[in-house]
Structure formats: structure tokens, C-alpha cells
Design a protein around this motif. Structure first.
Motif, mmCIF file in Angstrom:
data_model
loop_
_atom_site.group_PDB
_atom_site.id
_atom_site.type_symbol
_atom_site.label_atom_id
_atom_site.label_comp_id
_atom_site.label_asym_id
_atom_site.label_seq_id
_atom_site.Cartn_x
_atom_site.Cartn_y
_atom_site.Cartn_z
ATOM 1 N N LEU A 176 -7.852 5.976 -7.273
ATOM 2 C CA LEU A 176 -6.489 6.361 -6.929
ATOM 3 C C LEU A 176 -5.735 6.852 -8.167
ATOM 4 O O LEU A 176 -5.050 7.888 -8.117
ATOM 5 N N CYS A 236 0.829 -1.208 0.000
ATOM 6 C CA CYS A 236 0.000 0.000 0.000
ATOM 7 C C CYS A 236 0.861 1.255 0.000
ATOM 8 O O CYS A 236 0.559 2.218 -0.715
ATOM 9 N N VAL A 274 -1.280 4.234 -1.249
ATOM 10 C CA VAL A 274 -2.545 4.089 -0.539
ATOM 11 C C VAL A 274 -2.353 4.619 0.880
ATOM 12 O O VAL A 274 -1.413 4.214 1.565
#
Length: 191
Positions: free
Chosen positions: A88, A38, A43
Motif C-alpha cells: 500500500l 481501513c 484500504v
């Protein structure tokens, strides 16, 4: 490497602070790979738990046997992760960051970009989690190996991948009947 080292050190510190027994899988083997992947993808830390659950649902397809309910959960998880990754990517197009998602925009695009981000997430999460667990079990079963670790940690990882691989087989579930070329039929729901 710095991301991995920093996250591993933080997890080890938390395990030390636990003052007692620790579930290695819960405290280290699960959070390390999902946290590293991530972080590399960009993220936010607040979403790591969300990814962890969906990645676990999705990677159930790597198990030797999976029922149709687990397959449906994996399909839902894949769709949710894909939607998150598309958001994203859209955000990174507007505001690039120092992460892998931003770096892959341009060389890859559209579905190819999403497929690669999804593959990085899933392949790195489940396999690394299980490799860490397998590695600990192997060290506990063969304590003499611990002495060799500081000298050749890469060799230990390579040998562990051969000795007790985290993915030993995959399976497929037929969604519809399949007629075999030489005659016969494979029924829907079969392996």
C-alpha cells in the motif's frame, strides 16, 4: 468524524433493515472500527474482510492467555498485514491519495511508517470493538444511563473506559528459557 458517522449510520440502517434479532458484535462492533481505520488508511472496501480476520488473529496477543498456536497465527497475521501495508505504501508513493497512509509518507519512512500504520490498525480495531460491546452490555445492565447519553456522550465513553476497559492486561509467552539475576529460571512457554 464524517467517516465514522457515515459508516455508523450505514451499519445502523442495515441493523434496522434486518427485521429481527441482530448480533450487535457481528453487525456493528466488528465492522465499524475496521471499516473506519481501513478507510482512513486508504484500504479499499473490498479488503476490509481480509484485514478484519488478520487483525482478529493478531490481537489475540492482547488476551490474558494465549497458546503457542494462537501466537503462531498472530505472527503470521502480522507478517501478512505488514506485507500488505508495504504494498500500500509503495502504491501511495506512486499515486498519493487523500488518506492517512499518503499523509504519513515523508514524515515517517521505512519500518517506522509500517509500524505506525500497523499500530493504528490493530490498536484501533480490537480496543474499539470491545469497547462497543462492553458499552452495550453496560447500557443494558444499567438502563438509567441511556437518558444521560444525549447530553454527555464523551463522558459516557470516558467513564466506560474506566469502568470496563477493553484491554485490562496483556501477557507475554517466553520463547526461550530465561535465567533470573537472583537465581532461578523461567522456562520456555511460561507466562
Amino acid at each position: 468524524t464524517d467517516v465514522v458517522t457515515a459508516q455508523a449510520a450505514a451499519l445502523v440502517d442495515r441493523m434496522r433493515d434486518a427485521n429481527g434479532q441482530v448480533d450487535f458484535m457481528e453487525a456493528f462492533a466488528f465492522p465499524l472500527p475496521i471499516g473506519v481505520i481501513c478507510a482512513l488508511l486508504g484500504v479499499p472496501a473490498s479488503d476490509h474482510g481480509w484485514f478484519r480476520q488478520r487483525s482478529a488473529d493478531l490481537t489475540a496477543v492482547l488476551e490474558p492467555q494465549i497458546d503457542l498456536d494462537e501466537l503462531a497465527a498472530a505472527h503470521r497475521a502480522a507478517a501478512e498485514i505488514e506485507g500488505y501495508l508495504r504494498d500500500l505504501v509503495a502504491h501511495r508513493r506512486r499515486a498519493p491519495a487523500d488518506d492517512l497512509t499518503s499523509a504519513l509518507i515523508g514524515p515517517l519512512d521505512g519500518d517506522e511508517l509500517i509500524a505506525n500504520l500497523l499500530l493504528l490498525l490493530v490498536a484501533g480495531f480490537e480496543t474499539t470493538t470491545n469497547l462497543l460491546g462492553n458499552g452495550l452490555v453496560t447500557l443494558l445492565a444499567h438502563p438509567g444511563l441511556v437518558a444521560a447519553l444525549p447530553d454527555q456522550p464523551e463522558a459516557y465513553v470516558e467513564e466506560l473506559l474506566r469502568y470496563d476497559s477493553p484491554v485490562q492486561l496483556t501477557s507475554r509467552v517466553l520463547l526461550g528459557d530465561v535465567a533470573l539475576p537472583g537465581g532461578g529460571n523461567l522456562p520456555a512457554g511460561g507466562w
